[in-house]
Design an enzyme around this catalytic site. Structure first.
Site, PDB file in Angstrom:
ATOM      1  CB  THR A  67     -57.314  14.861  27.657  1.00  0.00           C
ATOM      2  OG1 THR A  67     -56.384  13.384  27.634  1.00  0.00           O
ATOM      3  CG2 THR A  67     -57.948  14.400  29.612  1.00  0.00           C
ATOM      4  CE  LYS A  71     -59.329  13.098  24.156  1.00  0.00           C
ATOM      5  NZ  LYS A  71     -58.528  12.940  22.492  1.00  0.00           N
ATOM      6  CB  ALA A 132     -63.959  -0.641  17.430  1.00  0.00           C
ATOM      7  N   GLY A 133     -62.134   1.368  19.761  1.00  0.00           N
ATOM      8  CA  GLY A 133     -62.358   2.595  21.557  1.00  0.00           C
ATOM      9  C   GLY A 133     -62.706   3.640  21.118  1.00  0.00           C
ATOM     10  N   GLY A 134     -63.228   5.013  21.367  1.00  0.00           N
ATOM     11  CA  GLY A 134     -62.638   5.945  21.329  1.00  0.00           C
ATOM     12  C   GLY A 134     -61.762   6.945  20.374  1.00  0.00           C
ATOM     13  CG  ASN A 154     -62.288  -3.850  18.845  1.00  0.00           C
ATOM     14  OD1 ASN A 154     -61.777  -2.449  19.738  1.00  0.00           O
ATOM     15  ND2 ASN A 154     -63.959  -3.975  19.680  1.00  0.00           N
ATOM     16  NE  ARG A 155     -59.135  -6.847  23.831  1.00  0.00           N
ATOM     17  CZ  ARG A 155     -59.513  -6.571  25.143  1.00  0.00           C
ATOM     18  NH1 ARG A 155     -58.494  -6.832  25.384  1.00  0.00           N
ATOM     19  NH2 ARG A 155     -59.927  -5.108  25.521  1.00  0.00           N
ATOM     20  CE  LYS A 159     -66.254   0.599  21.692  1.00  0.00           C
ATOM     21  NZ  LYS A 159     -65.238   0.451  22.770  1.00  0.00           N
ATOM     22  CE1 TYR A 231     -46.683  11.099  25.719  1.00  0.00           C
ATOM     23  CE2 TYR A 231     -48.253  10.997  24.052  1.00  0.00           C
ATOM     24  CZ  TYR A 231     -48.221  11.665  25.475  1.00  0.00           C
ATOM     25  OH  TYR A 231     -49.134  11.686  25.933  1.00  0.00           O
TER      26      TYR A 231
END
Length: 290
Positions: A67, A71, A132-134, A154-155, A159, A231
């Site tokens: 995790t 990754k 658009a992160g991991g 994405n902000r 990216k 979640y």
């Protein structure tokens, strides 16, 4: 459960990792299928990843999940990597082999199976991905395989553009369009269909549970299905906005479930039935207070 010399050891590495619910998934599966195994969280501190992988192999640990934040960083320390995981540049499952660990990505197969269980398909759909992160990057790959069109918001538009260019190049198709998150209204003008929206940012996590990546109610009028990969809380502000506008909303708990099941099946060769899957899901819901 009695632990003895024949008990196989599995685990998860991350930093932090104390919050993980993966032991509940794997111990419940093992008990249901009569498999002698334990699953342990391993907190691997910064700078210790290579030593952890080598040490785990030396200790005969049979498989591990990976995790955040490892990754991608784990890849150089693997003996081999599955084609799809290599394409995505993200590994969350390690399977022991004679020369080391082989890396797989069950996050996206887990999300795919979660959506399938909810009756949601992205085949020939237009999909909006927020973030658009991991996680957003991996979801973009998954959606680009079968969606009609993918919009990555994405902000940082730069990216998003980097991820979109990478995905389009690797998959040899012009499917993903990058946009600044603030430009979302461009997708509403003249839109004929409602979108499938994947919420892949951390917006909405505690303590900021009253936040959503897009607050404008008009946006949600164009959302057919909304998936928030968070979640906890059980129903995020994003999900509430989707539902209030007539769409269907889902959180990320089933993705957690199915990525775990896929990893378990890779490790053990066992097939997990629908009945067992539903039992594990109910235990996960109880653990999250729902």
């Amino acid at each position: 459960m009695e632990i003895n010399g024949k008990t196989k050891v599995y685990g998860i590495i991350g930093n932090p990792v104390e919050h993980t619910r993966s032991p509940l998934i794997h111990h419940t599966l093992a008990q249901a299928l009569g498999i002698d195994m334990v699953y342990v969280p391993f907190h691997v501190k910064e700078g210790q990843l290579e030593a952890a992988i080598k040490g785990a192999y030396g200790l005969n640990i049979c498989g591990m999940n990976v995790t955040v934040p490892y990754k991608n960083a784990v890849i150089p320390f693997l003996a081999d990597i599955d084609t799809r995981a290599e394409t995505m540049g993200s590994v969350n499952t390690l399977v022991r082999d004679k020369n080391g660990y082989v890396g797989y990505n069950t996050d996206m197969s887990g999300l795919w199976n979660a959506m399938k269980s909810d009756g949601v398909s992205i085949e020939n759909e237009e999909v909006i991905i927020l973030g658009a992160g991991g996680v957003g990057r991996a979801v973009t790959y998954m959606c680009a395989y079968s969606a009609k069109k993918v919009y990555l918001l994405n902000r940082s538009a730069e990216k998003a553009a980097d991820v979109a260019a990478e995905v389009n190049h690797r998959l040899k198709k012009d499917c993903v369009t990058a946009m600044a998150l603030s430009d979302y209204k461009k997708l509403l003008t003249g839109a004929e269909n409602r979108y499938v929206v994947m919420q892949c940012t951390s917006v909405g996590l505690a303590p900021n549970v009253e936040d959503a990546p897009i607050e404008d109610g008009d946006f949600y009028l164009y959302v057919k299905y909304g998936y928030d990969l968070i979640y906890t809380p059980w129903e995020t502000k994003f999900m509430q906005l989707v539902k209030n506008s007539g769409g269907m909303a889902y959180n990320g708990l089933k993705m957690l479930l199915y990525q775990g099941i896929d990893a378990f099946e890779l490790w053990t060769g066992c097939k997990v039935s629908k009945e067992i899957s539903e039992n594990v899901y109910q235990k996960l819901r109880e653990r999250t207070g729902n």
